[in-house]
Design a protein around this motif. Structure first.
Motif, PDB file in Angstrom:
ATOM      1  N   ARG A  13       0.834  -1.212   0.000  1.00 34.98           N
ATOM      2  CA  ARG A  13       0.000   0.000   0.000  1.00 34.98           C
ATOM      3  C   ARG A  13       0.862   1.254   0.000  1.00 34.98           C
ATOM      4  NH1 ARG A  13      -3.186  -3.061   3.615  1.00 34.98           N
ATOM      5  NH2 ARG A  13      -2.185  -2.067   5.406  1.00 34.98           N
ATOM      6  N   HIS A  14       1.924   1.207   0.783  1.00 34.95           N
ATOM      7  CA  HIS A  14       2.801   2.370   0.878  1.00 34.95           C
ATOM      8  C   HIS A  14       3.526   2.613  -0.446  1.00 34.95           C
ATOM      9  CE1 HIS A  14       5.624   4.766   3.760  1.00 34.95           C
ATOM     10  NE2 HIS A  14       5.382   5.426   2.651  1.00 34.95           N
ATOM     11  N   VAL A  15       4.068   1.573  -1.042  1.00 39.67           N
ATOM     12  CA  VAL A  15       4.813   1.765  -2.288  1.00 39.67           C
ATOM     13  C   VAL A  15       3.872   2.148  -3.433  1.00 39.67           C
ATOM     14  CG1 VAL A  15       4.816  -0.595  -3.265  1.00 39.67           C
ATOM     15  CG2 VAL A  15       6.827   0.875  -3.540  1.00 39.67           C
ATOM     16  N   GLU A  16       2.646   1.649  -3.404  1.00 37.80           N
ATOM     17  CA  GLU A  16       1.668   2.045  -4.423  1.00 37.80           C
ATOM     18  C   GLU A  16       1.286   3.519  -4.279  1.00 37.80           C
ATOM     19  OE1 GLU A  16       1.099   0.452  -6.941  1.00 37.80           O
ATOM     20  OE2 GLU A  16       0.645  -1.663  -6.636  1.00 37.80           O
ATOM     21  N   SER A  17       1.230   4.007  -3.047  1.00 35.88           N
ATOM     22  CA  SER A  17       0.936   5.432  -2.859  1.00 35.88           C
ATOM     23  C   SER A  17       2.085   6.294  -3.376  1.00 35.88           C
ATOM     24  CB  SER A  17       0.671   5.734  -1.377  1.00 35.88           C
ATOM     25  OG  SER A  17       1.847   5.622  -0.602  1.00 35.88           O
ATOM     26  N   LEU A  18       3.318   5.807  -3.219  1.00 35.44           N
ATOM     27  CA  LEU A  18       4.463   6.532  -3.772  1.00 35.44           C
ATOM     28  C   LEU A  18       4.419   6.525  -5.298  1.00 35.44           C
ATOM     29  CD1 LEU A  18       7.280   5.189  -1.420  1.00 35.44           C
ATOM     30  CD2 LEU A  18       6.304   7.489  -1.406  1.00 35.44           C
ATOM     31  N   ALA A  19       4.040   5.390  -5.876  1.00 42.06           N
ATOM     32  CA  ALA A  19       3.943   5.305  -7.330  1.00 42.06           C
ATOM     33  C   ALA A  19       2.869   6.245  -7.861  1.00 42.06           C
ATOM     34  CB  ALA A  19       3.655   3.863  -7.751  1.00 42.06           C
ATOM     35  N   ASP A  52      14.661   7.628 -10.076  1.00 43.09           N
ATOM     36  CA  ASP A  52      13.500   7.455  -9.203  1.00 43.09           C
ATOM     37  C   ASP A  52      12.521   6.444  -9.791  1.00 43.09           C
ATOM     38  OD1 ASP A  52      14.221   9.242  -7.191  1.00 43.09           O
ATOM     39  OD2 ASP A  52      13.457  10.948  -8.311  1.00 43.09           O
ATOM     40  N   ARG A  53      12.364   6.497 -11.103  1.00 40.81           N
ATOM     41  CA  ARG A  53      11.391   5.605 -11.747  1.00 40.81           C
ATOM     42  C   ARG A  53      11.837   4.146 -11.631  1.00 40.81           C
ATOM     43  NH1 ARG A  53       8.001   8.676 -15.350  1.00 40.81           N
ATOM     44  NH2 ARG A  53       8.826  10.729 -15.885  1.00 40.81           N
ATOM     45  N   SER A  54      13.084   3.873 -11.995  1.00 38.12           N
ATOM     46  CA  SER A  54      13.553   2.484 -11.947  1.00 38.12           C
ATOM     47  C   SER A  54      13.644   1.966 -10.520  1.00 38.12           C
ATOM     48  CB  SER A  54      14.900   2.356 -12.655  1.00 38.12           C
ATOM     49  OG  SER A  54      15.817   3.315 -12.207  1.00 38.12           O
ATOM     50  N   ALA A  55      14.101   2.809  -9.598  1.00 44.12           N
ATOM     51  CA  ALA A  55      14.205   2.374  -8.200  1.00 44.12           C
ATOM     52  C   ALA A  55      12.830   2.028  -7.639  1.00 44.12           C
ATOM     53  CB  ALA A  55      14.862   3.459  -7.358  1.00 44.12           C
ATOM     54  N   LEU A  56      11.845   2.856  -7.905  1.00 40.57           N
ATOM     55  CA  LEU A  56      10.498   2.622  -7.388  1.00 40.57           C
ATOM     56  C   LEU A  56       9.900   1.343  -7.967  1.00 40.57           C
ATOM     57  CD1 LEU A  56       8.039   3.519  -5.757  1.00 40.57           C
ATOM     58  CD2 LEU A  56       7.344   4.925  -7.707  1.00 40.57           C
ATOM     59  N   TRP A  57      10.049   1.144  -9.275  1.00 36.93           N
ATOM     60  CA  TRP A  57       9.430  -0.033  -9.895  1.00 36.93           C
ATOM     61  C   TRP A  57      10.139  -1.315  -9.489  1.00 36.93           C
ATOM     62  CZ3 TRP A  57       4.733   0.077 -11.393  1.00 36.93           C
ATOM     63  CH2 TRP A  57       4.189  -0.992 -12.117  1.00 36.93           C
ATOM     64  N   ILE A  58      11.473  -1.275  -9.396  1.00 40.05           N
ATOM     65  CA  ILE A  58      12.216  -2.444  -8.924  1.00 40.05           C
ATOM     66  C   ILE A  58      11.782  -2.810  -7.510  1.00 40.05           C
ATOM     67  CG2 ILE A  58      14.500  -3.185  -8.111  1.00 40.05           C
ATOM     68  CD1 ILE A  58      15.686  -1.799 -10.572  1.00 40.05           C
ATOM     69  N   LEU A  59      11.662  -1.813  -6.650  1.00 36.28           N
ATOM     70  CA  LEU A  59      11.268  -2.066  -5.268  1.00 36.28           C
ATOM     71  C   LEU A  59       9.827  -2.567  -5.192  1.00 36.28           C
ATOM     72  CD1 LEU A  59      12.341  -1.983  -2.418  1.00 36.28           C
ATOM     73  CD2 LEU A  59      11.669   0.432  -2.276  1.00 36.28           C
ATOM     74  N   ARG A  60       8.940  -1.984  -5.966  1.00 39.11           N
ATOM     75  CA  ARG A  60       7.546  -2.419  -5.970  1.00 39.11           C
ATOM     76  C   ARG A  60       7.447  -3.887  -6.367  1.00 39.11           C
ATOM     77  NH1 ARG A  60       3.600  -3.737  -9.447  1.00 39.11           N
ATOM     78  NH2 ARG A  60       1.439  -3.079  -8.999  1.00 39.11           N
ATOM     79  N   GLN A  61       8.115  -4.245  -7.443  1.00 42.73           N
ATOM     80  CA  GLN A  61       8.032  -5.627  -7.917  1.00 42.73           C
ATOM     81  C   GLN A  61       8.677  -6.608  -6.936  1.00 42.73           C
ATOM     82  OE1 GLN A  61       5.665  -4.659  -9.989  1.00 42.73           O
ATOM     83  NE2 GLN A  61       6.289  -6.327 -11.353  1.00 42.73           N
ATOM     84  N   ALA A  62       9.752  -6.180  -6.284  1.00 42.69           N
ATOM     85  CA  ALA A  62      10.405  -7.051  -5.300  1.00 42.69           C
ATOM     86  C   ALA A  62       9.505  -7.293  -4.093  1.00 42.69           C
ATOM     87  CB  ALA A  62      11.731  -6.437  -4.862  1.00 42.69           C
ATOM     88  N   ILE A  63       8.783  -6.274  -3.662  1.00 41.05           N
ATOM     89  CA  ILE A  63       7.824  -6.432  -2.563  1.00 41.05           C
ATOM     90  C   ILE A  63       6.675  -7.344  -2.995  1.00 41.05           C
ATOM     91  CG2 ILE A  63       6.143  -5.244  -1.115  1.00 41.05           C
ATOM     92  CD1 ILE A  63       8.076  -2.798  -1.201  1.00 41.05           C
ATOM     93  N   LEU A  64       6.199  -7.134  -4.213  1.00 37.59           N
ATOM     94  CA  LEU A  64       5.106  -7.952  -4.744  1.00 37.59           C
ATOM     95  C   LEU A  64       5.496  -9.426  -4.781  1.00 37.59           C
ATOM     96  CD1 LEU A  64       2.252  -7.822  -6.069  1.00 37.59           C
ATOM     97  CD2 LEU A  64       3.418  -7.629  -8.275  1.00 37.59           C
ATOM     98  N   ARG A  65       6.740  -9.720  -5.116  1.00 37.31           N
ATOM     99  CA  ARG A  65       7.214 -11.102  -5.202  1.00 37.31           C
ATOM    100  C   ARG A  65       7.701 -11.636  -3.852  1.00 37.31           C
ATOM    101  NH1 ARG A  65      10.623  -8.770  -9.712  1.00 37.31           N
ATOM    102  NH2 ARG A  65       9.318  -8.873 -11.585  1.00 37.31           N
ATOM    103  N   GLU A  66       7.627 -10.810  -2.834  1.00 38.45           N
ATOM    104  CA  GLU A  66       8.099 -11.148  -1.490  1.00 38.45           C
ATOM    105  C   GLU A  66       9.605 -11.371  -1.442  1.00 38.45           C
ATOM    106  OE1 GLU A  66       5.714 -14.023   0.599  1.00 38.45           O
ATOM    107  OE2 GLU A  66       3.898 -13.444  -0.468  1.00 38.45           O
ATOM    108  N   GLN A  67      10.323 -10.758  -2.356  1.00 33.20           N
ATOM    109  CA  GLN A  67      11.786 -10.747  -2.289  1.00 33.20           C
ATOM    110  C   GLN A  67      12.277  -9.728  -1.272  1.00 33.20           C
ATOM    111  OE1 GLN A  67      12.072  -9.881  -6.519  1.00 33.20           O
ATOM    112  NE2 GLN A  67      13.190 -11.792  -6.858  1.00 33.20           N
TER     113      GLN A  67
END
Length: 337
Positions: A13-19, A52-67
């Motif tokens: 939820r937090h990372v989606e709000s940042l996105a 900022d764009r790549s860092a946010l998306w990499i982090l979002r996807q890593a959280i989504l995958r539980e990495q």
């Protein structure tokens, strides 16, 4: 719901709000007698760069995958901007981040990272190409072995970083302009050019994608050598390069990068960093003497000039670093690149 699921959902939820808060960056027309020239001001992102764009998306996807979980320690090598972006995001999300930087990193960037991160690793050993990247990457691997629950975003090979520029940066360009003939992109990790090129050529296969690199970088087979301006070039061929659709490459000197920064500032009022100067210099050289149909050209300003105040925009540093090249470039807006 288990506590682990609650933590993951809270992070998402937090990372989606940042996105959602990441707005399109400005695309501004620049006066040029030969071209319809546009600069996309990626330094308008929340921590000041295209990373900022790549860092946010990499982090979002890593959280989504539980990495990445609340217990994770992120470890990454960076010459500056990606580390700043990750440090900002991790501070907001309550995650621990250990940036691995080198002695080329700008003083203001290092101060920022030390303010946001409890631990900053700085390498000093020049590698066999004359740069620091391989030394940083070795230190990353040491830290991964040392730190439990560590996660390496690996901005040099992680396709999520390229996907961010496909989804956002390039889509914004396609929405803003009905025609682009040329796009110039500085290359470091190759994530930006990989995402941009695939999206732009999907829309119009005729667009020319010009990759810009600097002397001393080995990305396109150049002779390895010392590089002093961070943000462009590399001591390795980044794996993401294989995903880029590139028509031409241009190699510029670091001195030309400085000239480009000064010209952007004096001619157009854009106070941008070293990679932006490199790309602007490449545009000017590419179209020198051009007499064909008026092209529509886009280039990216990846970060602001503030972090380069002690180097690129400091006449004393330039004089001491490039004594053989000193002329009146720092006061002339018409200097050749």
């Amino acid at each position: 719901m288990t506590s682990g699921n609650r933590d993951r959902n809270g992070l998402m939820r937090h990372v989606e709000s940042l996105a959602a808060a990441m707005m399109p960056t400005p695309l501004v027309p620049l006066a040029d007698e030969r071209l319809d020239l546009y600069a996309k001001l990626e330094f308008s992102n929340f921590s000041g760069s295209a990373k900022d764009r790549s860092a946010l998306w990499i982090l979002r996807q890593a959280i989504l995958r539980e990495q990445v979980t609340r217990k994770s320690v992120l470890v990454e090598s960076s010459s500056g901007n990606f580390a700043i972006a990750l440090a900002s995001l991790c501070a907001s999300l309550g995650l621990e981040f250990v940036p691995v930087i080198d002695s080329n990193v700008n003083r203001s960037t290092e101060n920022f990272l030390r303010a946001l991160s409890s631990r900053v690793e700085r390498v000093h050993d020049i590698d066999d190409t004359g740069g620091f990247l391989k030394s940083r990457l070795r230190r990353v691997q040491d830290l991964r072995a040392e730190l439990p629950d560590s996660y390496w975003p690996n901005q040099y090979a992680n396709t999520d970083g390229a996907d961010a520029h496909y989804r956002f940066t390039a889509s914004e360009l396609c929405d803003a302009l009905d025609r682009i003939t040329h796009v110039f992109v500085g290359v470091g990790t190759a994530g930006t050019i990989a995402g941009l090129s695939r999206r732009l050529k999907k829309t119009d296969p005729r667009v020319r994608v010009i990759a810009v690199d600097v002397e001393g970088s080995v990305i396109f087979g150049g002779t390895p050598g010392r590089r002093r301006i961070p943000g462009i070039g590399s001591s390795i061929i980044p794996p993401l390069l294989q995903h880029a659709l590139i028509d031409e490459t241009l190699l510029v000197s670091e001195y030309a990068s400085i000239v480009g920064c000064i010209q952007l500032w004096q001619r157009h009022g854009i106070f941008a960093g070293g990679s932006s100067g490199s790309v602007y210099a490449a545009v000017q050289r590419y179209f020198a003497g051009y007499r064909g149909p008026r092209p529509r050209v886009v280039f990216l300003c990846a970060d602001r000039g503030n972090a380069y105040a002690d180097t690129v925009f400091n006449p004393q540093w330039v004089a001491e670093t490039y004594p053989e090249r000193i002329d009146d470039v720092l006061i002339s807006s018409t200097a050749s690149v």
